[in-house]
Each structure stands twice: as structure tokens, then as C-alpha cells.
Scaffold this motif. Structure first.
Motif, mmCIF file in Angstrom:
data_model
loop_
_atom_site.group_PDB
_atom_site.id
_atom_site.type_symbol
_atom_site.label_atom_id
_atom_site.label_comp_id
_atom_site.label_asym_id
_atom_site.label_seq_id
_atom_site.Cartn_x
_atom_site.Cartn_y
_atom_site.Cartn_z
ATOM 1 N N ARG B 151 -31.935 -45.216 144.608
ATOM 2 C CA ARG B 151 -30.722 -45.706 143.945
ATOM 3 C C ARG B 151 -30.900 -45.744 142.444
ATOM 4 N NH1 ARG B 151 -28.224 -50.751 147.267
ATOM 5 N NH2 ARG B 151 -29.510 -50.375 149.084
ATOM 6 N N GLN B 152 -32.076 -46.128 141.997
ATOM 7 C CA GLN B 152 -32.300 -46.175 140.555
ATOM 8 C C GLN B 152 -32.255 -44.770 139.995
ATOM 9 O OE1 GLN B 152 -31.587 -47.638 138.069
ATOM 10 N NE2 GLN B 152 -33.070 -49.280 137.840
ATOM 11 N N ARG B 153 -32.742 -43.798 140.771
ATOM 12 C CA ARG B 153 -32.673 -42.410 140.285
ATOM 13 C C ARG B 153 -31.232 -41.943 140.181
ATOM 14 N NH1 ARG B 153 -36.445 -38.941 143.737
ATOM 15 N NH2 ARG B 153 -37.043 -40.699 145.005
ATOM 16 N N VAL B 154 -30.364 -42.406 141.098
ATOM 17 C CA VAL B 154 -28.932 -42.080 140.965
ATOM 18 C C VAL B 154 -28.398 -42.693 139.681
ATOM 19 C CG1 VAL B 154 -26.649 -42.345 141.971
ATOM 20 C CG2 VAL B 154 -28.607 -41.926 143.446
ATOM 21 N N GLY B 155 -28.817 -43.946 139.409
ATOM 22 C CA GLY B 155 -28.393 -44.590 138.174
ATOM 23 C C GLY B 155 -28.837 -43.801 136.959
ATOM 24 N N ILE B 156 -30.071 -43.294 137.000
ATOM 25 C CA ILE B 156 -30.577 -42.474 135.898
ATOM 26 C C ILE B 156 -29.759 -41.191 135.788
ATOM 27 C CG2 ILE B 156 -32.563 -41.147 135.083
ATOM 28 C CD1 ILE B 156 -34.344 -43.275 136.367
ATOM 29 N N ALA B 157 -29.480 -40.565 136.930
ATOM 30 C CA ALA B 157 -28.698 -39.325 136.910
ATOM 31 C C ALA B 157 -27.321 -39.567 136.314
ATOM 32 C CB ALA B 157 -28.564 -38.767 138.336
ATOM 33 N N ARG B 158 -26.702 -40.689 136.688
ATOM 34 C CA ARG B 158 -25.373 -41.010 136.155
ATOM 35 C C ARG B 158 -25.427 -41.139 134.640
ATOM 36 N NH1 ARG B 158 -22.908 -46.424 138.236
ATOM 37 N NH2 ARG B 158 -24.742 -47.251 137.193
ATOM 38 N N ALA B 159 -26.495 -41.773 134.121
ATOM 39 C CA ALA B 159 -26.609 -41.909 132.673
ATOM 40 C C ALA B 159 -26.831 -40.551 132.018
ATOM 41 C CB ALA B 159 -27.749 -42.865 132.339
ATOM 42 N N LEU B 160 -27.638 -39.703 132.658
ATOM 43 C CA LEU B 160 -27.960 -38.406 132.061
ATOM 44 C C LEU B 160 -26.784 -37.447 132.048
ATOM 45 C CD1 LEU B 160 -31.474 -37.520 133.396
ATOM 46 C CD2 LEU B 160 -30.822 -38.244 131.122
ATOM 47 N N VAL B 161 -25.948 -37.512 133.083
ATOM 48 C CA VAL B 161 -24.869 -36.528 133.202
ATOM 49 C C VAL B 161 -23.861 -36.690 132.059
ATOM 50 C CG1 VAL B 161 -23.076 -37.676 134.574
ATOM 51 C CG2 VAL B 161 -23.731 -35.308 135.090
ATOM 52 N N GLN B 162 -23.897 -37.857 131.414
ATOM 53 C CA GLN B 162 -23.044 -38.048 130.235
ATOM 54 C C GLN B 162 -23.517 -37.191 129.069
ATOM 55 O OE1 GLN B 162 -22.998 -42.786 130.958
ATOM 56 N NE2 GLN B 162 -22.314 -42.193 128.936
ATOM 57 N N GLU B 163 -24.722 -36.635 129.154
ATOM 58 C CA GLU B 163 -25.360 -35.921 128.042
ATOM 59 C C GLU B 163 -25.377 -36.809 126.802
ATOM 60 O OE1 GLU B 163 -23.584 -32.054 127.901
ATOM 61 O OE2 GLU B 163 -24.822 -31.399 129.573
ATOM 62 N N PRO B 164 -26.023 -37.962 126.934
ATOM 63 C CA PRO B 164 -25.964 -38.958 125.861
ATOM 64 C C PRO B 164 -26.962 -38.656 124.748
ATOM 65 C CG PRO B 164 -27.296 -39.784 127.649
ATOM 66 C CD PRO B 164 -26.866 -38.411 128.062
ATOM 67 N N ASP B 165 -26.792 -39.400 123.651
ATOM 68 C CA ASP B 165 -27.787 -39.338 122.585
ATOM 69 C C ASP B 165 -28.764 -40.488 122.698
ATOM 70 O OD1 ASP B 165 -25.034 -38.537 120.421
ATOM 71 O OD2 ASP B 165 -26.425 -37.171 121.420
ATOM 72 N N LEU B 166 -28.371 -41.505 123.480
ATOM 73 C CA LEU B 166 -29.152 -42.736 123.525
ATOM 74 C C LEU B 166 -29.137 -43.270 124.949
ATOM 75 C CD1 LEU B 166 -30.410 -45.272 122.053
ATOM 76 C CD2 LEU B 166 -28.080 -46.067 121.781
ATOM 77 N N LEU B 167 -30.289 -43.787 125.382
ATOM 78 C CA LEU B 167 -30.326 -44.448 126.685
ATOM 79 C C LEU B 167 -30.544 -45.945 126.475
ATOM 80 C CD1 LEU B 167 -32.501 -42.353 129.166
ATOM 81 C CD2 LEU B 167 -30.032 -42.599 129.119
ATOM 82 N N LEU B 168 -29.731 -46.754 127.142
ATOM 83 C CA LEU B 168 -29.911 -48.205 127.104
ATOM 84 C C LEU B 168 -30.351 -48.608 128.503
ATOM 85 C CD1 LEU B 168 -26.618 -49.019 125.200
ATOM 86 C CD2 LEU B 168 -28.936 -49.165 124.279
ATOM 87 N N VAL B 169 -31.571 -49.080 128.618
ATOM 88 C CA VAL B 169 -32.117 -49.297 129.948
ATOM 89 C C VAL B 169 -32.447 -50.781 130.106
ATOM 90 C CG1 VAL B 169 -33.821 -48.501 131.586
ATOM 91 C CG2 VAL B 169 -33.138 -47.014 129.718
ATOM 92 N N ASP B 170 -31.795 -51.449 131.076
ATOM 93 C CA ASP B 170 -31.948 -52.884 131.244
ATOM 94 C C ASP B 170 -32.823 -53.199 132.448
ATOM 95 O OD1 ASP B 170 -29.583 -55.676 131.569
ATOM 96 O OD2 ASP B 170 -31.702 -55.569 131.004
ATOM 97 N N GLU B 171 -34.102 -53.453 132.215
ATOM 98 C CA GLU B 171 -35.040 -53.818 133.273
ATOM 99 C C GLU B 171 -34.947 -52.882 134.477
ATOM 100 O OE1 GLU B 171 -36.613 -57.348 133.671
ATOM 101 O OE2 GLU B 171 -35.544 -58.432 132.108
ATOM 102 N N PRO B 172 -35.273 -51.617 134.300
ATOM 103 C CA PRO B 172 -35.050 -50.636 135.367
ATOM 104 C C PRO B 172 -35.935 -50.863 136.578
ATOM 105 C CG PRO B 172 -36.365 -49.672 133.633
ATOM 106 C CD PRO B 172 -35.948 -51.020 133.147
ATOM 107 N N THR B 173 -37.042 -51.591 136.401
ATOM 108 C CA THR B 173 -37.979 -51.675 137.518
ATOM 109 C C THR B 173 -38.078 -53.074 138.106
ATOM 110 O OG1 THR B 173 -39.745 -52.129 135.950
ATOM 111 C CG2 THR B 173 -39.380 -49.826 136.541
ATOM 112 N N ALA B 174 -37.247 -53.987 137.662
ATOM 113 C CA ALA B 174 -37.384 -55.378 138.117
ATOM 114 C C ALA B 174 -37.210 -55.503 139.619
ATOM 115 C CB ALA B 174 -36.369 -56.261 137.395
ATOM 116 N N SER B 175 -36.392 -54.644 140.243
ATOM 117 C CA SER B 175 -36.156 -54.766 141.687
ATOM 118 C C SER B 175 -36.995 -53.790 142.498
ATOM 119 C CB SER B 175 -34.674 -54.508 141.989
ATOM 120 O OG SER B 175 -33.869 -55.349 141.205
ATOM 121 N N LEU B 176 -38.000 -53.158 141.887
ATOM 122 C CA LEU B 176 -38.752 -52.118 142.597
ATOM 123 C C LEU B 176 -40.204 -52.529 142.797
ATOM 124 C CD1 LEU B 176 -37.362 -49.074 140.577
ATOM 125 C CD2 LEU B 176 -36.642 -49.838 142.834
#
Lengths: 265, 279, 272
Positions: B151-176
Motif C-alpha cells: 500500500r505504501q508503494r501505491v502511495g509512492i506511485a501516486r505521488a510520482l505519477v504527478q511528475e513532481p519537483d518535490l516530495l513531501l513524505v510524512d512518516e512513511p515507515t511508521a506503520s511498517l
């Protein structure tokens, strides 16, 4: 990898193609036919718009005074019916609910109670009211019986389901101490189902008041009769007044029940 | 790429969550944000894309002043910032593909997106990122049918598909779990390197931060108290950020865990030879 | 659960404090008084002779009602069709109106908590307070007898029911996916369609089917006030004291309600 584009479309709601077309086709066909059978008499409807306008005006200037005696009498009947039928209904729904719970009731009692509840729930209150008026005469007594009967059906079923859903562990634990049937009921069953029962009872007060307004139409007492008369006479402002009173009381019931439920929880 | 100047956030309750925070992140740099609970890490991240409105200060993304944008322009600016959440923040009932495509909502009109008629270029982008994070086989599965790491990888994919200039990542591993945490952090850092993305990553696990990021910023009570490379995190610095603790033991334990994981046939490096589809 | 010390030093336990105990009994007593009082008021005009006569009446009616007049069935099919239509079309109309109403009333999606939400709540309470048959009574006076009055009556009642349950579901959604969709730069409408709507779809479907089932039951009696459907047959049969016909109609109503409950339970089961 080559740059071949992969296509994607969302998977359809119903996977099976044939089933999908049958269902969609059936629904479309039904809608067409159903709309067709609704007869619209445009002349009558344009008259109706005028009348609707008068009713709307009645809401803006409701007339509480000219028919006040009738309204008061009807309202009193409705309120007294609500109180008495809910109290009696709650009291009687407890034995029926307990008797309809598979995990604590013996089979013959279970069958009887379930049957009784099923009958009480399947028949619309108005129909029951009609019969009770035939049997017991016009007036709020027939309405009281109707609503009590409906209350038993409503509460007993939910109570029985609740009892069947309870956590079996406390039940076993209390039984294991050697407690008798009644003691098991009071110590293990009741504490688990009581909060929800109270909440449902409050909800039923609301329903019963609304129904008390309905059964008057067939002569079982309550404000429904007053409303019926007002509509027959096309006295829209009095009718609007009655409707506003009903809405107001239901609102008050809702506040009260929310308050009581918060205190109980 | 991202320049934050004197950012201050005061909540309606009177809490001063951020105080005169100044930070600048060039393209391609991954910044790890550490600090105790309530230090303002979440607020900082959310102030950048204005999910939380800053009270004072300016935020610039490239040439664009984010803090002054109107609602409409803000929507457009948000397309350039991909956000990744602690609890994945996926729409559970939608499929993996739909969740990834939702990253393109800022680019597609309402009715087209409602009927899922995204342009083929967007579909191509989506497939490309799904290949990159290794979820091609799960495209039409419901999001809640996946494991936490997936699920987190889907979240990462969703952020990437925007083709962003910046990633804002809020505690990506707290639930893993620890192993999946490392996989995810590694993935994020690799992606930033590949695409030259700036990133601010909120992490509560200091050891994890030290392992993966190039620069660490420590927050305490809304103020920046440390800004430097990971090996600058001496026990004294950690005490200043978090308070007194046996930091040497924590750091040594983390090093051991990492060695064990490497010895046990470390996490699989995800497929890297998929070319990026550029529009 | 208070513990107290008696005068000889032993510890006593009571379920409630003395004061709470007293209040408890006072409460029950007040309820009893209320019941007795309202009972007296209600039965002031009750003719007890009729009440006592009821069993004899019941036996009399019962004998006239059995066997049911099966041949009447041929006249019942069209009204039954009308009844089902009233329920179904009324529910559909209510759904179309209740969904936007729910979004306008839910605390987290309302455009204005001070002005729009209270108006929405008022509309919902008004719709819920008045049973379908009363709406039907009003509408028949305005629009004349027929199925249209019935459809509108069902719709007017159902709007409040559906909107209330729906806005409660909307208020309970998980905020994180909504935040995430907003963070991608989506418009507010897209946030609604992609972040909020998928979260409430099961609730919405369940509520709609549940209300449809209730509406079938309500629609069967709307004809008593002239709004079309099988209730019209019931009204005329009662007026002409055609008891075997009444029995048949009751059986038909019972059967319809059982079938619709079964269908509704099946569909709701499939949705979960």
C-alpha cells in the motif's frame, strides 16, 4: 522495454457479460414501463399547483386558533397514546424478546414468540388499526393497542437479536457459578443489552408519536383525524398548523432522546 | 528548489507549532526531518503544500511563492508536490490503478476523471511508475487487499505519477515492520536520485534516517536545532533534540540490525531498468 | 459502586449510593404516575362495553373473512404493479434529492456550517416527521387521487430518512484519503468524487435498498387515502364489507412484504 502503450479501462461493475446486459437492460425496461404507467392529468395538475401554493401560504401563516379545540383534543389523544403504548410496549417486549432468543429460550417458546413478532412486524400499523377499530370501537384505545402491538414487534425482534449476539463468555461464566436461569438473565444478559434497549426505546417513542398521527385517519384517535378533517375542508392554514406542530414535537423528541442517550452511555 | 523562510505556525488553540523555521532544499536532495512528537514535523510538511495554512513566513517552490497563491493557483501548484502519508491514505475501495491515477486529478477535468477516461499518456505514466515500484501484477486489485508495504508503494506511485519537483513524505515507515521500512526508504531515496527530486522526509526512527538520507534537520518545539549530515548526529545533538537517553546504545543497535539484514539476503532491489516515460 | 462503613466497623457495599438509589426509585415512581395519568386521560371517552365485546366481534369477523375470495386476484395485479412502482419510483426520486442534501448537511462537507447546515437539518426533520400516508393525504387533496400523489408522498418521506443516515456516514469518513487527494491538486469536486464518495458507497447502497423495502410496505396502504395502489382496493373492500376480499388483499400484502424483505436482505448482503 518497448514503448508499446498499454490500455486500461476500469473493470465493469458486474463481471459476467451476459448478466450485466440482462440486469442493465431489465432496469432500463422497467423504468420506461413504470414511467409510462404514471398518468399525468395536466389539467388537474395545474389546479394542483394553485392549491399547493395555498398550502405553502398556509405554512407561512399557519392558523392555530380557529380550530384550536379540535387540534388540542387530537394532540392530547396523540400524546397520551404515545406515552401509554410505548410504556406498555416496552414492558411486554422484554418477555417476548427474551422468549425469541435462541440461546436462552426453549424451542416451543422460541417458535411462538418469533411467530408473534413476525405478525406484528409484517402488517402495516394502519391495517392493524383498522381491525382494532372494528373490534374495539373508535377512539384512542384502539390506537393504543395498535401502537403497543407494533412496539412489541419492533423492540422484541431487536432485543432478541441483541441477546443472540451477546458475548457468550460472561453467560458461561455466570452459569458456571451455579446460578439459576433468572440470575443468569439479570447478571449476564441484561447488562449487555440494556444500553441499546434504552436507545431503541427512545427511538420508538419518536416513531410511535408519528404513527399516532397516522392511525387517526382510520378512526383510532389522535391528531390524524383532525388533519383529515382540515384537508377535507380545504382549510390549508389549519392543516399547516397541525403539520408544524407534528414537526415541532418530533424535533423536541429527538433532542430529548439524544440527551437521554448521552446520559445513559 | 524549495526555500522556506521564517515559517511560523500558530494554531487556534494558541500552540506555537513552528517558529521562524528557515530551510532550503536544492533539487535532488533528500532531507530527513527528525524530532520528538509535537516538535512540528507534521505541521512543517503540511504548511509547504498548505494543507495547513502558515501563520507567517514565505515558501517558495522554484520561482513560485506558494504562500500567496489563490485557491485555483494553489491547486495547480500542488501538482508539483507529491505527498506520501504514514497510513498510506489510499482510497480503500478503489483499485490500485485508480489510486495511482488519482495523482493525475490536477491535470484532468472533472467529468473525464469521473468516468475514468484519462488520456493515454497518463495511463502510460501510471504503468511506468507501477512497474518501477513493482506492483504491475496488482493493477486492478482493491487497495485494501494489499499488505502494508504494498500500500505504501501505491502511495509512492501516486505521488510520482504527478511528475513532481518535490516530495513531501510524512512518516512513511511508521506503520511498517523494520524490513519493509528499509525497503520503502531505499525506494524513496533511489527514486529521488533517479528523478532529481527534492524531498523532505519526516522520520521518527533516527537510525533509519541516518542510514538513508543525505542531510538531517532536527526540530524541537518548532525550532530548527540541527541541520547537517547524518554523521553529525552525536549523542549530544540527539540529547538536545530529544532529551536525555542512552543514544550510543541506540545507534549501535541500529548498525547491528542493518548488518543482520544484509547478511540474511537483503531486501530485493526493485526493477530499475524500466525507462521513464516522459510526456 | 460505593463502599461504606457501618457503625460497628464492618464494610458495606451497595450497588448505588443511598441518594442514587432514592433517585432511581423516584424515577420509576414518576414514570408510573405518568402512565396512570395519561391512561386516565386517554380512556376518558372509551366505551368499555365495546372493548369487552371485542372477542365476540373478532370471532364474527374472523368467520366472515375465511375463506379468502381467490377469484378477486385478477383485479389485484394492476394495483399491485402500481404499488411497487410507487415504492420504487418514489425511492429513486428521494435518492436523487437526498444525496446533495446529505452533502450540504454533513459537518465536513457543508459549504456553510452556520446557514446551510441548519437549513438542511430542518428539511430533513420536516421530511422525517410526517409519515408517507399523511404526505399522501395532503398530496391527494392537492393533486387529486392517483399514483403520482403516492410517488411524491413516498419520496417526501424518504428524503429525510436517506439524507440523515447518509450525512451521518459522510461525517464518519476517514479524513486521510481526502487529504491525499487534495494534495495532488484536485479540484473540490474531484475531492468529493474520488476521496469521499467511494468511502460512503456501501452505506449509500445499503440505506437505499433498506428504504425501498420499507417503502413497499408503506405504499401498500397509501391507497386508503386515495393515492393509488392496492390500498384503494382495500379501502373499497372495507367500505363494502367484502371481508373475503379483504383477506385476500391482506395475504397479497403480506406476500409482497416478505418477498421485498428477502430481496432487500439479499442485495444488502451482496454489497457488504
Amino acid at each position: 522495454m518497448s514503448a508499446v502503450s498499454r490500455r486500461w479501462t476500469p473493470p465493469p461493475l458486474i463481471a459476467n457479460r451476459v448478466l450485466r446486459y440482462v440486469i442493465y437492460g431489465g432496469v432500463a425496461l422497467y423504468l420506461v414501463v413504470a414511467f409510462g404507467t404514471v398518468e399525468l392529468n395536466w389539467a388537474r395538475m395545474s389546479e394542483g399547483v394553485v392549491r399547493a401554493g395555498r398550502l405553502f401560504a398556509g405554512f407561512l401563516q399557519p392558523d392555530f386558533t380557529s380550530r384550536w379545540d379540535d387540534i388540542q383534543a387530537g394532540l392530547l389523544e396523540s400524546l397520551t397514546m404515545t406515552v401509554t403504548s410505548t410504556i406498555v410496549g416496552i414492558i411486554l417486549s422484554v418477555p417476548f424478546g427474551i422468549g425469541a432468543a435462541r440461546n436462552i429460550a426453549p424451542l416451543p417458546i422460541y417458535a411462538f414468540c418469533r411467530a408473534f413478532i413476525a405478525v406484528a412486524r409484517s402488517l402495516q400499523e394502519v391495517i392493524i388499526a383498522i381491525f382494532l377499530v372494528v373490534l374495539f370501537g373508535f377512539g384512542p384505545f384502539a390506537g393504543f393497542l395498535t401502537l403497543a402491538f407494533a412496539t412489541i414487534g419492533f423492540l422484541a425482534k431487536l432485543l432478541a437479536e441483541d441477546i443472540e449476539d451477546i458475548d457468550p463468555a460472561p453467560l458461561e461464566a455466570i452459569r458456571a457459578t451455579g446460578a439459576g436461569w433468572w440470575q443468569v438473565l439479570v447478571y449476564a444478559v441484561l447488562p449487555q443489552v440494556a444500553p441499546r434497549l434504552i436507545g431503541l426505546s427512545m427511538y420508538r417513542v419518536d416513531i410511535n408519536f408519528r404513527e399516532s398521527a397516522v392511525v387517526g385517519i382510520v378512526g383510532a384517535g389522535g391528531i390524524g383525524a383532525t388533519l383529515n378533517t382540515a384537508m377535507d375542508r380545504y382549510e390549508f392554514d389549519s392543516a399547516a398548523a397541525i403539520l408544524l406542530i407534528i414537526i415541532g414535537i418530533v424535533l423536541a423528541c429527538e433532542y430529548a432522546s439524544g440527551f437521554i442517550r448521552a446520559k445513559v452511555q | 528548489m524549495l526555500v522556506i523562510e521564517n515559517l511560523t505556525k500558530r494554531y487556534a488553540t494558541g500552540d506555537l507549532a513552528l517558529e521562524m523555521v528557515t530551510l532550503s532544499v536544492p533539487a535532488g536532495q533528500v532531507v530527513g526531518l527528525i524530532g520528538p512528537s509535537g516538535a512540528g514535523k507534521s505541521s512543517l510538511i503540511r504548511c509547504v503544500n498548505r494543507l495547513v495554512e502558515p501563520s507567517e513566513g514565505t515558501i517558495r517552490l522554484g520561482d513560485l511563492d506558494l504562500s500567496r497563491l489563490s485557491r485555483g493557483a494553489l491547486g495547480q501548484a500542488r501538482r508539483r508536490m507529491g505527498m506520501i502519508f504514514q497510513e498510506y491514505a489510499l482510497v480503500d475501495r478503489l483499485s490500485v490503478m485508480e489510486n495511482v491515477l488519482s495523482g493525475r486529478l490536477g491535470y484532468v477535468g472533472f467529468w473525464r476523471s469521473f468516468f475514468r477516461r484519462f488520456p493515454q499518456a497518463d495511463i502510460d505514466r501510471a504503468f511506468a511508475v507501477l512497474d518501477r515500484v513493482g506492483l504491475t501484477d496488482h493493477v486492478d486489485k482493491r487497495a485494501d487487499a494489499l499488505s502494508g508495504g504494498q500500500r505504501q508503494r501505491v502511495g509512492i506511485a501516486r505521488a510520482l505519477v504527478q511528475e513532481p519537483d518535490l516530495l513531501l513524505v510524512d512518516e512513511p515507515t511508521a506503520s511498517l515492520d523494520p524490513k519493509t521500512s528499509r525497503q520503502i526508504m531505499r525506494l524513496i531515496v533511489e527514486l529521488c536520485a533517479e528523478r532529481n527530486l527534492a524531498a523532505i522526509v519526516n522520520i521518527h526512527d533516527v537510525a533509519l534516517a541516518q542510514m538513508f538520507v543525505q542531510r538531517i534537520v532536527g526540530l524541537r518545539k518548532g525550532k530548527v536545532v540541527f541541520d547537517g549530515p547524518p554523521d553529525g548526529l552525536t549523542p549530544e545533538v540527539l540529547t538536545e533534540i530529544y532529551g536525555a537517553e542512552d543514544w550510543t546504545a541506540t545507534i549501535r543497535k541500529a548498525e547491528e540490525e542493518d548488518e543482520q539484514a544484509a547478511a540474511a539476503g537483503a531486501p530485493v532491489i526493485l526493477a530499475r531498468d524500466t525507462p521513464l516515460v516522459t510526456a | 459502586m460505593p463502599v461504606s462503613i457501618a457503625h460497628d466497623g464492618t464494610k458495606l457495599w451497595q450497588r448505588r449510593t443511598s441518594r442514587a438509589e432514592w433517585l432511581h426509585y423516584a424515577g420509576w415512581f414518576a414514570l408510573l404516575l405518568l402512565f396512570v395519568f395519561t391512561w386516565q386521560v386517554m380512556t376518558r371517552d372509551t366505551i368499555w362495553a365495546f372493548v369487552l365485546d371485542a372477542p365476540r366481534q373478532a370471532a364474527d369477523i374472523g368467520s366472515r373473512m375465511w375463506p379468502p375470495r381467490w377469484s378477486y386476484m385478477s383485479a389485484v395485479w394492476k394495483p399491485l404493479w402500481d404499488t411497487i412502482n410507487m415504492a420504487t419510483l418514489g425511492t429513486l426520486l428521494a435518492i436523487v434529492l437526498a444525496v446533495p442534501l446529505a452533502f450540504l448537511t454533513a459537518r465536513n462537507t457543508t459549504p456553510s456550517a452556520r446557514f446551510v447546515r441548519p437549513v438542511g437539518l430542518l428539511i430533513i426533520v420536516s421530511s422525517r416527521s410526517i409519515n408517507a400516508i399523511i404526505w399522501a393525504l395532503v398530496l391527494v387533496t392537492i393533486l387529486g387521487p392517483g399514483v403520482l400523489a403516492g410517488i411524491l408522498a413516498i419520496a417526501l418521506r424518504s428524503i429525510g430518512f436517506i439524507a440523515k443516515l447518509l450525512y451521518e456516514a459522510i461525517e464518519e469518513i476517514n479524513i486521510e484519503p481526502v487529504e491525499a487527494i487534495r494534495a495532488t491538486g484536485a479540484s473540490p469536486q474531484q475531492v468529493l468524487a474520488w476521496g469521499i464518495w467511494p468511502q460512503i458507497t456501501p452505506a449509500f447502497a445499503g440505506i437505499s435498498v433498506f428504504r425501498w423495502d420499507i417503502n413497499i410496505r408503506e405504499a401498500t396502504v397509501l391507497g386508503l387515502v386515495g393515492a393509488g395502489g392496492i390500498g384503494v382496493n382495500l379501502e373499497s373492500s372495507l367500505n363494502t364489507l367484502a371481508w373475503p376480499q379483504v383477506t385476500l388483499l391482506l395475504l397479497v400484502i403480506l406476500g409482497t412484504v416478505v418477498v421485498s424483505e428477502w430481496v432487500s436482505a439479499k442485495i444488502r448482503h451482496a454489497i457488504i
